[in-house]
Design a protein around this motif. Structure first.
Motif, mmCIF file in Angstrom:
data_model
loop_
_atom_site.group_PDB
_atom_site.id
_atom_site.type_symbol
_atom_site.label_atom_id
_atom_site.label_comp_id
_atom_site.label_asym_id
_atom_site.label_seq_id
_atom_site.Cartn_x
_atom_site.Cartn_y
_atom_site.Cartn_z
ATOM 1 N N SER A 117 0.703 -1.111 0.043
ATOM 2 C CA SER A 117 0.042 -0.004 -0.077
ATOM 3 C C SER A 117 0.972 1.248 0.024
ATOM 4 O O SER A 117 2.041 1.184 0.345
ATOM 5 N N SER A 118 0.343 2.241 -0.397
ATOM 6 C CA SER A 118 1.048 3.735 -0.394
ATOM 7 C C SER A 118 -0.145 4.728 -0.235
ATOM 8 O O SER A 118 -1.212 4.527 -0.616
ATOM 9 N N LEU A 119 0.614 5.896 0.334
ATOM 10 C CA LEU A 119 -0.352 7.065 0.334
ATOM 11 C C LEU A 119 0.201 8.014 -0.799
ATOM 12 O O LEU A 119 1.434 8.584 -0.777
ATOM 13 N N VAL A 120 -0.665 8.330 -1.537
ATOM 14 C CA VAL A 120 -0.092 9.197 -2.852
ATOM 15 C C VAL A 120 -0.748 10.424 -2.769
ATOM 16 O O VAL A 120 -2.007 10.842 -2.620
ATOM 17 N N HIS A 121 0.234 11.494 -3.090
ATOM 18 C CA HIS A 121 -0.066 12.820 -3.300
ATOM 19 C C HIS A 121 0.019 13.061 -4.617
ATOM 20 O O HIS A 121 1.385 13.214 -5.187
ATOM 21 N N ARG A 122 -0.816 13.625 -5.586
ATOM 22 C CA ARG A 122 -0.391 13.812 -6.779
ATOM 23 C C ARG A 122 -1.214 15.160 -7.303
ATOM 24 O O ARG A 122 -2.281 15.524 -7.049
ATOM 25 N N SER A 123 -0.699 15.984 -8.012
ATOM 26 C CA SER A 123 -1.033 17.107 -8.620
ATOM 27 C C SER A 123 -0.405 17.501 -9.989
ATOM 28 O O SER A 123 0.610 17.335 -10.262
ATOM 29 N N PHE A 124 -1.448 17.774 -11.181
ATOM 30 C CA PHE A 124 -1.253 17.918 -12.279
ATOM 31 C C PHE A 124 -1.601 19.407 -12.572
ATOM 32 O O PHE A 124 -2.678 19.811 -12.302
ATOM 33 N N GLN A 125 -0.817 19.990 -13.553
ATOM 34 C CA GLN A 125 -0.995 21.329 -13.776
ATOM 35 C C GLN A 125 -2.509 21.501 -14.346
ATOM 36 O O GLN A 125 -3.072 20.952 -15.185
ATOM 37 N N GLY A 126 -3.355 22.441 -13.652
ATOM 38 C CA GLY A 126 -4.670 22.907 -14.302
ATOM 39 C C GLY A 126 -5.751 21.729 -13.390
ATOM 40 O O GLY A 126 -6.820 22.041 -13.642
ATOM 41 N N GLU A 127 -5.045 20.985 -12.462
ATOM 42 C CA GLU A 127 -6.178 20.116 -11.788
ATOM 43 C C GLU A 127 -5.986 20.227 -10.298
ATOM 44 O O GLU A 127 -4.888 20.547 -9.837
ATOM 45 N N LEU A 128 -7.066 19.919 -9.463
ATOM 46 C CA LEU A 128 -6.989 20.086 -8.119
ATOM 47 C C LEU A 128 -6.040 19.035 -7.566
ATOM 48 O O LEU A 128 -5.972 17.842 -8.306
ATOM 49 N N PRO A 129 -5.348 19.215 -6.542
ATOM 50 C CA PRO A 129 -4.600 18.309 -5.884
ATOM 51 C C PRO A 129 -5.558 16.890 -5.560
ATOM 52 O O PRO A 129 -6.687 16.961 -5.197
ATOM 53 N N ASP A 130 -4.982 15.883 -5.534
ATOM 54 C CA ASP A 130 -5.645 14.471 -5.203
ATOM 55 C C ASP A 130 -4.773 13.725 -4.175
ATOM 56 O O ASP A 130 -3.479 13.513 -4.661
ATOM 57 N N THR A 131 -5.198 13.356 -3.235
ATOM 58 C CA THR A 131 -4.711 12.504 -2.144
ATOM 59 C C THR A 131 -5.498 11.062 -1.864
ATOM 60 O O THR A 131 -6.824 11.584 -1.621
ATOM 61 N N PHE A 132 -4.797 9.963 -2.246
ATOM 62 C CA PHE A 132 -5.620 8.736 -1.879
ATOM 63 C C PHE A 132 -4.801 7.863 -1.257
ATOM 64 O O PHE A 132 -3.503 7.872 -1.190
#
Length: 138
Positions: free
Chosen positions: A9-24
């Motif tokens: 398992s992992s805790l992922v923080h991702r953010s792409f230009q022009g999109e809201l940040p997503d944590t899952f």
């Protein structure tokens, strides 16, 4: 299904230009010594900046063949996975309801468990302990 289950398992923080940040929280389980059975798991999407310091439970209900949070809350989406695709194990199928209890969520770790409840009265409980965040390259 054979026990015990191996957790990756992992805790992922991702953010792409022009999109809201997503944590899952990306949870993946594979029954040990059972290479024929594909792994299963879930992506637990959280509100931006989610933090939990004491137990917090979110109920999940079946909607259109998938589970979803009962109401807007800390958990924004629940995505069941089987192998590389979204979905649930063909047997016992999509749970009729469930819950996730988050014991701890920080920018670096997540701990808790989720419970699936099935129409035949069966239950599946999976725990998770994700030690540190994974930050993907953009």
């Amino acid at each position: 299904m054979r026990w015990p289950l191996e957790e990756q398992s992992s805790l992922v923080h991702r953010s792409f230009q022009g999109e809201l940040p997503d944590t899952f929280i990306d949870l993946d389980y594979t029954p040990e010594d059972e290479p024929v059975l594909e792994g299963f798991g879930v992506d637990i999407h959280l509100v931006e900046g989610a933090r939990v310091e004491e137990d917090r439970t979110v109920n999940l209900f079946s909607r259109e063949g998938r589970l979803a949070p009962a109401e807007p809350s800390l958990v924004t989406a629940w995505v069941g996975n089987i192998g590389e695709d979204s979905g649930y194990l063909s047997v016992p199928g999509v749970p009729v309801e469930g819950s996730v209890t988050l014991d701890e969520v920080s920018p670096w770790a997540a701990q808790g468990h989720f419970v699936y409840r099935y129409a035949d009265g069966g239950e599946l409980t999976c725990t998770f302990d994700v030690p540190e965040a994974e930050v993907p390259e953009e």
